[in-house]
Scaffold this motif. Structure first.
Motif, PDB file in Angstrom:
ATOM      1  N   GLU A   1     -32.205 -23.769  -5.070  1.00  0.00           N
ATOM      2  CA  GLU A   1     -31.050 -23.712  -5.950  1.00  0.00           C
ATOM      3  C   GLU A   1     -30.308 -25.010  -5.685  1.00  0.00           C
ATOM      4  O   GLU A   1     -30.241 -25.460  -4.542  1.00  0.00           O
ATOM      5  N   ALA A   2     -29.772 -25.613  -6.721  1.00  0.00           N
ATOM      6  CA  ALA A   2     -29.135 -26.924  -6.594  1.00  0.00           C
ATOM      7  C   ALA A   2     -28.165 -26.973  -5.415  1.00  0.00           C
ATOM      8  O   ALA A   2     -27.383 -26.054  -5.203  1.00  0.00           O
ATOM      9  N   ASN A   3     -28.247 -28.025  -4.646  1.00  0.00           N
ATOM     10  CA  ASN A   3     -27.328 -28.315  -3.541  1.00  0.00           C
ATOM     11  C   ASN A   3     -27.384 -27.316  -2.386  1.00  0.00           C
ATOM     12  O   ASN A   3     -26.421 -27.195  -1.634  1.00  0.00           O
ATOM     13  N   LYS A   4     -28.488 -26.590  -2.260  1.00  0.00           N
ATOM     14  CA  LYS A   4     -28.654 -25.655  -1.151  1.00  0.00           C
ATOM     15  C   LYS A   4     -29.997 -25.906  -0.493  1.00  0.00           C
ATOM     16  O   LYS A   4     -30.921 -26.430  -1.113  1.00  0.00           O
ATOM     17  N   ALA A   5     -30.092 -25.509   0.753  1.00  0.00           N
ATOM     18  CA  ALA A   5     -31.359 -25.654   1.462  1.00  0.00           C
ATOM     19  C   ALA A   5     -32.427 -24.786   0.796  1.00  0.00           C
ATOM     20  O   ALA A   5     -32.146 -23.672   0.347  1.00  0.00           O
TER      21      ALA A   5
END
Length: 158
Positions: free
Chosen positions: A35-39
């Motif tokens: 998911e965008a901007n998550k590990a």
């Protein structure tokens, strides 16, 4: 009017071992959930289905979603009811039934939250708030099987 929320993520298969899906045992079930901007979450299938036991599988993540949603609602309800929670651990158990043809479904999930509340808090109210958390939980409201909750409440002596 009801609010709508949309969740977008990417699932990318990373298991091509050189010959793609040329045979059932020729590829890995490994994949990444992003998911965008998550590990990224390194995932695979359950080891019973040729998956990598070192990675999370969809079934585990599903049970985790039920447990996490309940916990987050419970913490919210405790905060708004002036119950001070100082610890929360859930040992959730989900049961999936696999049919002879290979299809299957979850038939139940049981949550076992162990909650610690601060000294002087109302343990009976803290226990009852699990019922409300269950009623509000988005995930529990979305499944077609029973979700049970068997909480224990401990009052801190500090």
């Amino acid at each position: 009017m009801a609010k709508k929320h949309t969740y977008t993520l990417s699932v990318a298969w990373t298991g091509d071992l050189g010959s793609g899906t040329s045979a059932y045992d020729a590829y890995s079930r490994d994949h990444l959930v992003r998911e965008a901007n998550k590990a990224a979450i390194e995932a695979s299938s359950d080891p019973a289905f040729r998956g990598n036991p070192a990675r999370h599988n969809p079934e585990e993540l599903f049970v985790a979603s039920v447990s996490s949603c309940h916990m987050l609602w419970y913490l919210h309800l405790c905060a708004t009811n002036k119950i001070v929670v100082t610890g929360y651990v859930d040992e959730a158990i989900g049961t999936m039934q696999e049919d002879k043809d290979g299809s299957g479904r979850f038939i139940d999930v049981t949550l076992h939250p162990r909650v610690t509340i601060g000294a002087g808090n109302d343990a009976e109210l803290a226990a009852r708030l699990h019922e409300d958390a269950h009623r509000y939980c988005f995930i529990a409201n979305s499944v077609n099987f029973p979700v049970r909750c068997e909480p224990s409440i401990e009052v801190s002596t500090l």
